[in-house]
Design an enzyme around this catalytic site. Structure first.
Site, PDB file in Angstrom:
ATOM      1  N   GLY A  54      11.397  -3.209   5.123  1.00 35.16           N
ATOM      2  CA  GLY A  54      10.655  -4.461   5.081  1.00 35.16           C
ATOM      3  C   GLY A  54      10.178  -4.774   3.673  1.00 35.16           C
ATOM      4  O   GLY A  54      10.277  -5.912   3.194  1.00 35.16           O
ATOM      5  N   HIS A  55       9.659  -3.758   2.978  1.00 38.37           N
ATOM      6  CA  HIS A  55       9.248  -3.947   1.584  1.00 38.37           C
ATOM      7  C   HIS A  55      10.463  -4.238   0.698  1.00 38.37           C
ATOM      8  O   HIS A  55      10.382  -5.069  -0.220  1.00 38.37           O
ATOM      9  CB  HIS A  55       8.530  -2.697   1.068  1.00 38.37           C
ATOM     10  CG  HIS A  55       7.257  -2.385   1.787  1.00 38.37           C
ATOM     11  ND1 HIS A  55       7.114  -1.289   2.604  1.00 38.37           N
ATOM     12  CD2 HIS A  55       6.064  -3.030   1.810  1.00 38.37           C
ATOM     13  CE1 HIS A  55       5.896  -1.265   3.102  1.00 38.37           C
ATOM     14  NE2 HIS A  55       5.229  -2.311   2.640  1.00 38.37           N
ATOM     15  N   MET A  60       0.836  -1.197   0.000  1.00 46.40           N
ATOM     16  CA  MET A  60       0.000   0.000   0.000  1.00 46.40           C
ATOM     17  C   MET A  60       0.876   1.253   0.000  1.00 46.40           C
ATOM     18  O   MET A  60       0.443   2.329   0.407  1.00 46.40           O
ATOM     19  CB  MET A  60      -0.949   0.002   1.205  1.00 46.40           C
ATOM     20  CG  MET A  60      -2.024  -1.066   1.094  1.00 46.40           C
ATOM     21  SD  MET A  60      -3.538  -0.698   1.995  1.00 46.40           S
ATOM     22  CE  MET A  60      -2.932  -0.570   3.658  1.00 46.40           C
ATOM     23  N   VAL A  96      10.841  -8.164   9.114  1.00 46.39           N
ATOM     24  CA  VAL A  96      12.046  -7.350   9.264  1.00 46.39           C
ATOM     25  C   VAL A  96      11.838  -6.410  10.444  1.00 46.39           C
ATOM     26  O   VAL A  96      10.777  -5.791  10.577  1.00 46.39           O
ATOM     27  CB  VAL A  96      12.332  -6.544   7.979  1.00 46.39           C
ATOM     28  CG1 VAL A  96      13.564  -5.662   8.152  1.00 46.39           C
ATOM     29  CG2 VAL A  96      12.510  -7.486   6.795  1.00 46.39           C
ATOM     30  N   SER A 130       4.761   0.882   8.109  1.00 50.08           N
ATOM     31  CA  SER A 130       4.558   2.253   7.634  1.00 50.08           C
ATOM     32  C   SER A 130       3.976   3.131   8.735  1.00 50.08           C
ATOM     33  O   SER A 130       4.146   4.356   8.711  1.00 50.08           O
ATOM     34  CB  SER A 130       3.624   2.249   6.424  1.00 50.08           C
ATOM     35  OG  SER A 130       4.164   1.464   5.381  1.00 50.08           O
ATOM     36  N   GLN A 177      -3.238 -12.319   7.503  1.00 47.83           N
ATOM     37  CA  GLN A 177      -3.433 -11.960   6.104  1.00 47.83           C
ATOM     38  C   GLN A 177      -2.786 -12.998   5.193  1.00 47.83           C
ATOM     39  O   GLN A 177      -3.400 -13.458   4.219  1.00 47.83           O
ATOM     40  CB  GLN A 177      -2.833 -10.584   5.828  1.00 47.83           C
ATOM     41  CG  GLN A 177      -2.751 -10.215   4.356  1.00 47.83           C
ATOM     42  CD  GLN A 177      -2.138  -8.853   4.132  1.00 47.83           C
ATOM     43  OE1 GLN A 177      -2.788  -7.846   4.353  1.00 47.83           O
ATOM     44  NE2 GLN A 177      -0.881  -8.812   3.698  1.00 47.83           N
TER      45      GLN A 177
END
Length: 333
Positions: free
Chosen positions: A33-34, A27, A177, A187, A154
């Site tokens: 982490g991403h 998002m 992470v 985020s 999820q």
């Protein structure tokens, strides 16, 4: 490398594909982490494959009073991070491109698992999440999709949807992470004031306390299983000075409270110790669950489990979890 910024599915479908396409769904507001997910996707896709990062703030996942309007949006920064991590393309469609007829009348339903833990706190959240994941899987047409294990429920629901509805895509979970102080990367961490961040560390500390208690108990169990409590064995060990260690291990493993109950107790003790923090931690849940259906595990459970926590600090809601493995079917004392 050059990373293309795409806003329509037609642009994405027009790209010439070589090898596997790996997709990382986000998002936006990308962080390390991403980046870890993107690097893992690059490794899976290989040099000849393609990594696509989706950036879409899905309105269906936000309930009344949640932070849709203030959710961070920074496409330029996201594109730069995706490029550094090895993405070939960032697919950032507008809401109208994903839901051209407005909010969809037909949606994916998360079922019983979607009503537990996060689903109980955020009704409808998982229906919205699965609906957009299904749509993005159709729009991006990947061979493999990667998701972080921090969002354990999820991830479990996406795996179940893909399996139950025959999506024909591999789902890969990537370990959480963490920042240097142990806080899981999110985020939403940017919303935390210094005092709030200090309180927020209680989430990971509680999980680590449960994990450490589990590790200690499993080590004692393994030691006890190696040393049967027979007189002949004790005499043999005594000759080399190990009988006391064997007896201690067996006694502690047999008598001390262990298993799921001990894990829950250790985590809750950490939460109790933090009750006097300012600002306080407003706990939504602490749960030790079977990842197959996210129901609480019994004290005699063996196999994979997830110790999960969710709480609010000020106006910021955070989730975290750690995976655990309890013994094996033949390991009972």
């Amino acid at each position: 490398m050059t990373t293309a910024l795409l806003s329509t599915a037609d642009e994405l479908h027009a790209r010439v594909r070589h090898g596997r396409r790996a997709v990382v769904m986000t998002m936006g507001a990308l962080h390390e982490g991403h980046a870890t997910l993107i690097r893992a996707a690059r490794e899976i896709a290989g040099a000849d494959g393609e990594v696509v990062v989706t950036v879409f703030v899905n309105p269906l996942q936000f309930g009344a009073g949640e932070d849709l309007d203030r959710y961070p949006r920074a496409v330029d920064a996201d594109l730069a991070l995706a490029r550094r991590a090895g993405a070939d393309a960032v697919f950032a469609p507008a809401v109208a491109a994903v839901y051209p007829g407005g909010e969809p009348q037909v949606r994916i339903t998360a079922g019983p698992m979607g009503g537990r833990l996060e689903g109980a706190i955020r009704p409808g959240h998982f229906d919205g999440m699965l609906t957009v994941v299904a749509k993005l899987l159709h729009l991006t047409r990947p061979d493999v999709a990667l998701f972080g294990q921090k969002d354990a429920q999820q991830l479990a629901l996406i795996r179940r949807m893909v399996r139950d509805l025959d999506f024909g895509v591999d789902i890969v979970g990537v370990p959480t992470v963490r920042e240097e102080d142990g806080l899981a990367l999110s985020s939403r961490n940017r919303y935390l004031a210094p005092a709030e961040r200090a309180t927020a560390l209680t989430l990971s500390r509680a999980l680590f306390a449960g994990r450490d208690r589990h590790a200690a108990q499993e080590a004692l169990r393994a030691r006890a299983l190696e040393v049967p409590s027979t007189h002949a064995r004790a005499e043999a060990l005594s000759a080399i000075g190990e009988s006391r260690a064997a007896a201690d291990a067996h006694a502690v493993a047999t008598v001390a409270p262990g298993g799921p109950a001990a894990v829950r107790a250790a985590a809750r003790q950490t939460l109790d110790d933090a009750a006097r923090f300012d600002p306080p931690l407003d706990l939504d849940y602490l749960a030790l669950v079977d990842p197959a259906d996210f129901t609480e595990i019994a004290d005699d459970f063996t196999g994979e489990a997830v110790l999960a926590i969710a709480a609010r600090v000020g106006s910021t809601r955070l989730i975290d979890n750690v995976p655990l493995t309890f013994g094996s079917p033949g390991a009972a004392l």
